[in-house]
Scaffold this motif. Structure first.
Motif, mmCIF file in Angstrom:
data_model
loop_
_atom_site.group_PDB
_atom_site.id
_atom_site.type_symbol
_atom_site.label_atom_id
_atom_site.label_comp_id
_atom_site.label_asym_id
_atom_site.label_seq_id
_atom_site.Cartn_x
_atom_site.Cartn_y
_atom_site.Cartn_z
ATOM 1 N N LEU A 1 0.480 -13.650 -19.613
ATOM 2 C CA LEU A 1 1.391 -13.128 -18.604
ATOM 3 C C LEU A 1 2.061 -11.901 -19.203
ATOM 4 N N THR A 2 1.891 -10.736 -18.579
ATOM 5 C CA THR A 2 2.507 -9.519 -19.093
ATOM 6 C C THR A 2 3.995 -9.536 -18.734
ATOM 7 N N LEU A 3 4.832 -9.501 -19.765
ATOM 8 C CA LEU A 3 6.278 -9.515 -19.551
ATOM 9 C C LEU A 3 6.807 -8.108 -19.300
ATOM 10 N N TRP A 4 6.481 -7.217 -20.211
ATOM 11 C CA TRP A 4 6.919 -5.822 -20.089
ATOM 12 C C TRP A 4 5.830 -4.917 -20.619
ATOM 13 N N GLU A 5 5.680 -3.746 -19.989
ATOM 14 C CA GLU A 5 4.782 -2.734 -20.536
ATOM 15 C C GLU A 5 5.269 -1.358 -20.100
ATOM 16 N N GLY A 6 4.903 -0.361 -20.902
ATOM 17 C CA GLY A 6 5.274 1.016 -20.592
ATOM 18 C C GLY A 6 6.775 1.225 -20.570
ATOM 19 N N GLU A 7 7.243 1.827 -19.505
ATOM 20 C CA GLU A 7 8.670 2.143 -19.364
ATOM 21 C C GLU A 7 9.532 0.874 -19.353
ATOM 22 N N ASP A 8 9.038 -0.176 -18.725
ATOM 23 C CA ASP A 8 9.781 -1.443 -18.702
ATOM 24 C C ASP A 8 9.941 -2.015 -20.110
ATOM 25 N N TYR A 9 8.916 -1.829 -20.939
ATOM 26 C CA TYR A 9 8.985 -2.276 -22.335
ATOM 27 C C TYR A 9 10.096 -1.525 -23.059
ATOM 28 N N ASP A 10 10.154 -0.205 -22.848
ATOM 29 C CA ASP A 10 11.205 0.597 -23.482
ATOM 30 C C ASP A 10 12.589 0.154 -23.026
ATOM 31 N N LYS A 11 12.732 -0.138 -21.743
ATOM 32 C CA LYS A 11 14.029 -0.561 -21.195
ATOM 33 C C LYS A 11 14.453 -1.938 -21.727
ATOM 34 N N ALA A 12 13.462 -2.812 -21.978
ATOM 35 C CA ALA A 12 13.779 -4.168 -22.458
ATOM 36 C C ALA A 12 14.429 -4.130 -23.831
ATOM 37 N N GLY A 13 14.057 -3.149 -24.649
ATOM 38 C CA GLY A 13 14.663 -3.004 -25.976
ATOM 39 C C GLY A 13 14.502 -4.256 -26.822
ATOM 40 N N ASP A 14 15.566 -4.626 -27.524
ATOM 41 C CA ASP A 14 15.548 -5.822 -28.377
ATOM 42 C C ASP A 14 15.861 -7.041 -27.519
ATOM 43 N N TYR A 15 14.826 -7.622 -26.965
ATOM 44 C CA TYR A 15 15.003 -8.770 -26.076
ATOM 45 C C TYR A 15 15.233 -10.037 -26.897
ATOM 46 N N THR A 16 15.843 -11.015 -26.267
ATOM 47 C CA THR A 16 16.122 -12.306 -26.904
ATOM 48 C C THR A 16 15.193 -13.366 -26.322
ATOM 49 N N GLN A 17 15.227 -14.548 -26.902
ATOM 50 C CA GLN A 17 14.444 -15.661 -26.364
ATOM 51 C C GLN A 17 14.880 -15.964 -24.934
ATOM 52 N N ILE B 1 3.748 -12.187 -27.682
ATOM 53 C CA ILE B 1 3.030 -11.195 -28.482
ATOM 54 C C ILE B 1 3.569 -9.821 -28.120
ATOM 55 N N ASP B 2 4.223 -9.190 -29.084
ATOM 56 C CA ASP B 2 4.842 -7.879 -28.898
ATOM 57 C C ASP B 2 3.970 -6.830 -29.578
ATOM 58 N N ASN B 3 3.599 -5.785 -28.839
ATOM 59 C CA ASN B 3 2.761 -4.717 -29.390
ATOM 60 C C ASN B 3 3.442 -3.373 -29.151
ATOM 61 N N PRO B 4 4.270 -2.912 -30.120
ATOM 62 C CA PRO B 4 4.986 -1.645 -29.953
ATOM 63 C C PRO B 4 4.066 -0.437 -29.782
ATOM 64 N N GLU B 5 2.901 -0.464 -30.423
ATOM 65 C CA GLU B 5 1.985 0.669 -30.301
ATOM 66 C C GLU B 5 1.482 0.841 -28.871
ATOM 67 N N ARG B 6 1.247 -0.255 -28.195
ATOM 68 C CA ARG B 6 0.787 -0.197 -26.798
ATOM 69 C C ARG B 6 1.945 -0.298 -25.811
ATOM 70 N N ARG B 7 3.148 -0.458 -26.360
ATOM 71 C CA ARG B 7 4.354 -0.602 -25.545
ATOM 72 C C ARG B 7 4.179 -1.733 -24.526
ATOM 73 N N SER B 8 3.831 -2.906 -25.068
ATOM 74 C CA SER B 8 3.658 -4.060 -24.190
ATOM 75 C C SER B 8 4.087 -5.343 -24.897
ATOM 76 N N CYS B 9 4.460 -6.299 -24.075
ATOM 77 C CA CYS B 9 4.829 -7.623 -24.562
ATOM 78 C C CYS B 9 4.251 -8.619 -23.569
ATOM 79 N N VAL B 10 3.447 -9.557 -24.082
ATOM 80 C CA VAL B 10 2.848 -10.573 -23.230
ATOM 81 C C VAL B 10 3.227 -11.957 -23.725
ATOM 82 N N ALA B 11 3.125 -12.922 -22.828
ATOM 83 C CA ALA B 11 3.391 -14.316 -23.177
ATOM 84 C C ALA B 11 2.113 -15.106 -22.959
#
Length: 106
Positions: free
Chosen positions: A61-77, A42-52
Motif C-alpha cells: 500500500l503506497t502511503l506517500w510518494e513524490g510531493e506528498d512524501y516531502d510534505k509527510a516529513g518525519d512521520y511517526t508510527q 518501507i521508506d525509500n528517500p531516493e524514490r521519494r516514496s513510502c509503502v506499507a
C-alpha cells in the motif's frame, strides 16, 4: 496495529487454465480473519516514496510518494497507522482485499 473489530478477508479465487488433457482448475482460498495488521513500512528517500507491506497481502500500500512524501516529513508510527486506515477507507475489508490484486488490475 490492532483493529477495533476483526476483519475477514477473502483472497481471490485462483484459476488455472486447461493444459493439454488437463481440465481448467479453480481453487477457492480460505478466508483470513485479522484482528491486527502486521505492517512493515518501507521508506525509500531516493524514490521519494513510502509503502506499507501488510501481511498476508501480497501487494504493498503506497502511503506517500513524490510531493506528498516531502510534505509527510518525519512521520511517526501514529502517522503511518492513520494513513493506512485512511487509505483503506471505511470498508477495511474491501481495502485489504484490493491488496491481493496486482496494481495494474485495480
Amino acid at each position: 496495529m490492532k483493529l477495533q473489530t476483526p476483519v475477514t478477508v477473502q483472497p481471490p479465487t485462483i484459476y488455472r487454465p486447461a493444459r493439454g488433457n488437463e481440465p481448467a482448475q479453480e481453487r477457492v482460498q480460505k478466508p483470513i480473519v485479522l484482528s491486527k495488521l502486521d505492517v512493515t513500512t518501507i521508506d525509500n528517500p531516493e524514490r521519494r516514496s513510502c509503502v506499507a507491506r501488510i501481511a498476508p497481502c501480497p501487494f504493498p500500500l503506497t502511503l506517500w510518494e513524490g510531493e506528498d512524501y516531502d510534505k509527510a516529513g518525519d512521520y511517526t508510527q501514529a502517522d503511518v497507522e492513520a494513513r493506512i486506515l485512511g487509505l483503506l477507507g471505511a470498508d477495511i475489508k474491501a481495502g485489504l482485499e484490493a491488496l491481493f490484486v496486482p496494481p495494474a488490475r485495480r
